[in-house]
Structures are given as structure tokens and as C-alpha cells.
Design a protein around this motif. Structure first.
Motif, mmCIF file in Angstrom:
data_model
loop_
_atom_site.group_PDB
_atom_site.id
_atom_site.type_symbol
_atom_site.label_atom_id
_atom_site.label_comp_id
_atom_site.label_asym_id
_atom_site.label_seq_id
_atom_site.Cartn_x
_atom_site.Cartn_y
_atom_site.Cartn_z
ATOM 1 N N UNK A 243 -6.555 26.068 -14.372
ATOM 2 C CA UNK A 243 -7.557 25.292 -14.804
ATOM 3 C C UNK A 243 -8.941 24.982 -14.953
ATOM 4 N N UNK A 244 -10.289 24.603 -15.633
ATOM 5 C CA UNK A 244 -11.136 24.414 -15.140
ATOM 6 C C UNK A 244 -11.505 23.355 -13.316
ATOM 7 N N UNK A 245 -12.196 24.012 -13.157
ATOM 8 C CA UNK A 245 -12.703 23.573 -11.436
ATOM 9 C C UNK A 245 -12.983 21.721 -11.383
ATOM 10 N N UNK A 246 -12.843 20.665 -11.546
ATOM 11 C CA UNK A 246 -13.570 19.346 -11.230
ATOM 12 C C UNK A 246 -14.832 19.390 -11.137
ATOM 13 N N UNK A 247 -15.678 18.535 -11.915
ATOM 14 C CA UNK A 247 -16.901 18.907 -11.374
ATOM 15 C C UNK A 247 -17.281 17.132 -10.299
ATOM 16 N N UNK A 248 -17.776 16.887 -9.604
ATOM 17 C CA UNK A 248 -17.880 16.194 -9.167
ATOM 18 C C UNK A 248 -17.515 14.367 -9.077
ATOM 19 N N UNK A 249 -17.573 14.194 -10.382
ATOM 20 C CA UNK A 249 -17.509 12.751 -11.629
ATOM 21 C C UNK A 249 -15.514 13.072 -11.459
ATOM 22 N N UNK A 250 -15.339 14.056 -11.045
ATOM 23 C CA UNK A 250 -13.685 14.349 -11.821
ATOM 24 C C UNK A 250 -13.662 14.447 -10.407
ATOM 25 N N UNK A 251 -13.878 14.929 -9.094
ATOM 26 C CA UNK A 251 -13.214 15.044 -7.746
ATOM 27 C C UNK A 251 -13.520 13.503 -7.295
ATOM 28 N N UNK A 252 -14.489 12.841 -7.511
ATOM 29 C CA UNK A 252 -14.553 11.323 -7.097
ATOM 30 C C UNK A 252 -13.521 10.264 -7.792
ATOM 31 N N UNK A 253 -13.358 10.500 -8.366
ATOM 32 C CA UNK A 253 -11.830 9.543 -9.628
ATOM 33 C C UNK A 253 -10.462 10.157 -8.506
ATOM 34 N N UNK A 254 -10.283 11.460 -8.663
ATOM 35 C CA UNK A 254 -9.169 12.185 -7.198
ATOM 36 C C UNK A 254 -9.583 11.501 -6.134
ATOM 37 N N UNK A 255 -10.651 10.836 -5.894
ATOM 38 C CA UNK A 255 -10.572 10.286 -4.824
ATOM 39 C C UNK A 255 -10.439 8.975 -4.594
ATOM 40 N N UNK A 256 -10.707 8.373 -5.286
ATOM 41 C CA UNK A 256 -10.191 6.473 -5.947
ATOM 42 C C UNK A 256 -9.181 6.759 -5.633
ATOM 43 N N UNK A 257 -8.526 7.756 -6.238
ATOM 44 C CA UNK A 257 -7.015 7.980 -6.664
ATOM 45 C C UNK A 257 -6.417 7.611 -5.287
ATOM 46 N N UNK A 258 -7.031 8.810 -4.509
ATOM 47 C CA UNK A 258 -5.706 8.569 -2.911
ATOM 48 C C UNK A 258 -6.062 8.025 -2.450
ATOM 49 N N UNK A 259 -7.362 6.736 -2.376
ATOM 50 C CA UNK A 259 -7.437 5.634 -1.618
ATOM 51 C C UNK A 259 -6.682 4.460 -2.102
ATOM 52 N N UNK A 260 -6.219 4.494 -3.187
ATOM 53 C CA UNK A 260 -5.304 3.487 -4.065
ATOM 54 C C UNK A 260 -4.199 3.738 -4.015
ATOM 55 N N UNK A 261 -3.698 5.589 -3.538
ATOM 56 C CA UNK A 261 -2.505 5.182 -2.945
ATOM 57 C C UNK A 261 -2.231 4.822 -1.911
ATOM 58 N N UNK A 262 -3.265 5.052 -0.556
ATOM 59 C CA UNK A 262 -3.090 4.792 0.667
ATOM 60 C C UNK A 262 -3.126 3.491 0.471
ATOM 61 N N UNK A 263 -3.724 2.342 -0.216
ATOM 62 C CA UNK A 263 -3.857 1.288 -0.153
ATOM 63 C C UNK A 263 -2.115 0.507 -0.409
ATOM 64 N N UNK A 264 -1.652 1.435 -1.388
ATOM 65 C CA UNK A 264 -0.242 0.559 -1.807
ATOM 66 C C UNK A 264 0.438 0.772 -0.250
ATOM 67 N N UNK A 265 0.148 2.346 -0.071
ATOM 68 C CA UNK A 265 1.396 2.718 1.506
ATOM 69 C C UNK A 265 1.277 2.216 2.378
#
Length: 381
Positions: free
Chosen positions: A264-286
Motif C-alpha cells: 500500500x502507498x505509505x501515508x503522508x504526514x496528514x494521514x499519519x496525524x489522523x492515525x496519531x489522533x485515533x491512537x489518542x482517542x483509543x487511549x482515552x477510552x481505555x
């Protein structure tokens, strides 16, 4: 990024009743592989995702923090847990609690930790040197797990140092005593995470252990690395640790590679930022807001590795205190910045090799089966 497709037949990995396709396992990493990170990784690819190390004694004593760590997402199948222990009876009791209460579907065991606070008490990578004690632990634990139909697997290192290699004995013992699979981190404890993993040791273990799967671990930082390890060693699957730090989409790349599909095409910085935000949301839930904000900070340098993120922005991410602040910082990134080639290489801790700290007289008798006083470890490492 180089187009990597499978040039070899994909190994078939089965651990107990579980078909593992692709043959990929996320290594347990203290402070990293909590339920939030595992869920994030699973969104990219299949495999087995192991939770942070759990201490057997803490399970037996039902330590609240440990019980919280033993949390799995509703889609985690199999639910995989790694146990640490040095006492056959305590390990077996912990296994019975876990299986009896339906808390996990797969139990791995940690005999590979090189950290001084572990080895100085005879635990982790020091323990397989004591062959009889190691055999007792594996036998009692595997037996307890088998009673519930749960596979018990064993992870270890090449040895204590170049003069005290234990991996071939450990593999044969684990196989004989009922382990469902073994994993080898192809470094000695003295190497810690420095230098290069010696994949020839994985090949040697695969020749020595013939009736159960052998998995290889060490220096898998790309899908190409994983295919090369399988090709060079004949191992049945790969265990990925530091390579996925700040790069959970690596599991999607691994799934494509083992499936013979283009990367797959590797993510650009904007896509990485979305992953980072998703990671943070999941941590908040846990873990709740405050702990999540503290926890995500250590991931920032990994997510932004190689990207053109200025020092002021990096400082802001490293001192994150709220979701609103995270969104403000993300808005300031160059979202179109392409994924940097330099970010595909080694990441995470490396450090320097050093002498392994062991209990007094530890190397005197490999057949001594006395239980060391190492049971006061905290879950998570």
C-alpha cells in the motif's frame, strides 16, 4: 518505497487451534502494547497481537492494575496474553485463573527480557540457563493451559551472552514439555537491543525444533525484512516489535506482502496525524484523559520520525495535555509532506551491549531447579 511482494510460499502458521494468517505476531512491549495500540494495529492487518507482559504473581494476587491491563477489545481473536514468572507453581496457578475465568485464548511466556532488574534476580533471559527449572515452568504451565484447550507458547533469546547460549536447549525443552510454539529473539541478553539480530540462530532453532512452529524475532522494520527472514531461516512466522512503533500500518504492509500483493502507498504526514489522533482517542477510552495524554507523548517522536516537523511543534506534541491542543498542533503540520524513506529503518530503543547482571553463583549449576526470588516484578515490565 520498494514494491515488495511475496517471492516464496507463505508459511502456514497454526498455534494450537488458531490459524494465524498472515503469520505475524505483535511482540508484547511494556508501556506500548495496551488494548488501544493493539486495536489500532489490528485495524490494518490480521495476526496475533499480544498484550503487555503480565506478572504471574500479580494475577494470583489479583492486583488491580494488572487486572486492568488484562483488557481486550471485543474484536481481538485470539486474545493473547504474555505471562512472566519464575516459579512453576505460581505460573501454573496464574494460567488456571486466566483460563478458568476465560480471560485469554492464548498465553505466551517471557524468557527473553534482558533488563537488569529482571536478570539480576534470575528472571527473563537469565532463566533458560537453569534447564530443569525452565522445564518445570513450561511443563506445569503448558499442562494447566492444555486442560482448558488454550495454547501455551514460549519466547526466549539466544542466550545470556556468547559464552552461555541457551536457545537450542530451551527450544527442545519447550517442545518436549508441551509448548504449542516457540519464538526466538535472535540476540543474546548481553546485546540487549544493540547491533544486529543473528538470524542464522533462528534457522538453527528451526532445524532443532521440528514438531511445533518456530517464530523469528529481531530487526523486522519492513515487510521486506519479514519475507527475507522467512526465506533465510525457514521460520513459520515472524514476531514484530520495535518496527511498528509510530507505524501501526506496518501490519497492513505485512499482510499485503505475505499475500503476494503490492505494498500500500505509505501515508503522508496528514494521514499519519489522523492515525496519531485515533491512537489518542483509543487511549482515552481505555485509561481516561489524563493518563492517555501522558502515555501518547512517548509515541510522538516515532510517529514523526523523518518528517519535516520543526522543533517548536515537536516540543508541543511532546508536552501534549488535551485533545484540543492535539488538534491545534495537527492543524499546523504540512499535511502533504510525503512519507520519508528514512522512516522505514530501525526505530525504538537500541542502546549498547553490556555485561548481564545475574544472581550470585547463577552460572555454577545449570541443573539447579531452585526458584529464584524474582516474583516481585510489576506487570508491564
Amino acid at each position: 518505497m520498494e514494491d515488495v511482494t511475496a517471492t516464496l510460499s507463505k508459511p502456514s502458521l497454526k498455534i494450537g487451534p488458531y490459524e494465524v494468517d498472515p503469520p505475524v505476531v505483535l511482540a508484547p512491549m511494556a508501556g506500548i502494547t495496551n488494548v488501544a495500540f493493539r486495536q489500532l494495529c489490528q485495524e490494518y492487518g490480521a495476526g496475533i497481537y499480544v498484550c503487555e507482559m503480565i506478572t504471574a504473581r500479580a494475577v494470583v494476587e489479583r492486583h488491580p492494575g494488572t487486572m486492568h491491563m488484562m483488557t481486550f477489545g471485543e474484536n481481538e481473536k485470539p486474545r493473547s496474553m504474555q505471562l512472566y514468572g519464575v516459579d512453576p507453581k505460581t505460573m501454573a496457578e496464574a494460567v488456571r485463573i486466566i483460563t478458568g475465568e476465560g480471560l485469554a485464548d492464548h498465553i505466551d511466556s517471557n524468557f527473553g527480557c534482558p533488563v537488569a532488574k529482571v536478570t539480576r534476580k534470575g528472571g527473563g533471559a537469565a532463566l533458560p540457563f537453569k534447564r530443569k527449572l525452565f522445564a518445570d515452568i513450561v511443563r506445569e504451565s503448558a499442562k494447566a493451559a492444555a486442560e482448558a484447550g488454550v495454547p501455551f507458547t514460549v519466547k526466549f533469546r539466544v542466550g545470556i551472552d556468547d559464552d552461555h547460549l541457551t536457545y537450542l536447549d530451551a527450544g527442545r525443552i519447550a517442545e518436549a514439555e508441551g509448548a504449542a510454539a516457540v519464538s526466538l529473539h535472535a540476540r543474546t541478553a548481553a546485546q540487549r537491543y544493540s547491533g544486529q539480530a543473528d538470524w542464522t540462530k533462528i534457522a538453527a532453532l528451526k532445524e532443532a525444533v521440528t514438531s511445533i512452529p518456530v517464530l523469528g524475532n529481531g530487526d523486522i522494520f519492513s515487510a521486506e525484512d519479514a519475507l527475507r527472514m522467512v526465506d533465510e531461516t525457514g521460520c513459520d512466522g515472524v514476531v514484530v516489535g520495535r518496527g511498528c512503533l509510530g507505524r501501526p500500518w506496518l501490519f497492513g504492509e505485512l499482510e499485503a506482502a505475505f499475500g503476494g500483493r503490492p505494498q500500500p502507498t505509505p501515508p503522508n504526514l496528514g494521514e499519519v496525524a489522523k492515525v496519531l489522533r485515533r491512537h489518542t482517542e483509543l487511549l482515552v477510552e481505555h485509561d481516561g484523559h489524563d493518563k492517555a495524554m501522558r502515555d501518547i507523548r512517548k509515541h510522538m517522536a516515532w510517529y514523526f520520525m523523518g518528517f519535516p516537523v520543526g522543533s517548536e511543534l515537536r516540543r508541543g506534541f511532546a508536552m501534549l495535555s488535551s485533545m484540543d491542543q492535539l488538534d491545534d498542533l495537527i492543524a499546523k503540520l504540512d499535511h502533504d509532506a510525503p512519507f520519508p524513506t528514512a522512516a522505514t529503518g530501525p526505530r525504538g530503543r537500541q542502546g549498547s551491549p553490556g555485561k548481564v547482571t545475574l544472581p550470585h553463583g547463577w552460572l555454577d549449576d545449570p541443573d539447579d531447579d531452585c526458584v529464584p526470588e524474582a516474583e516481585d516484578m510489576h506487570s508491564g515490565g
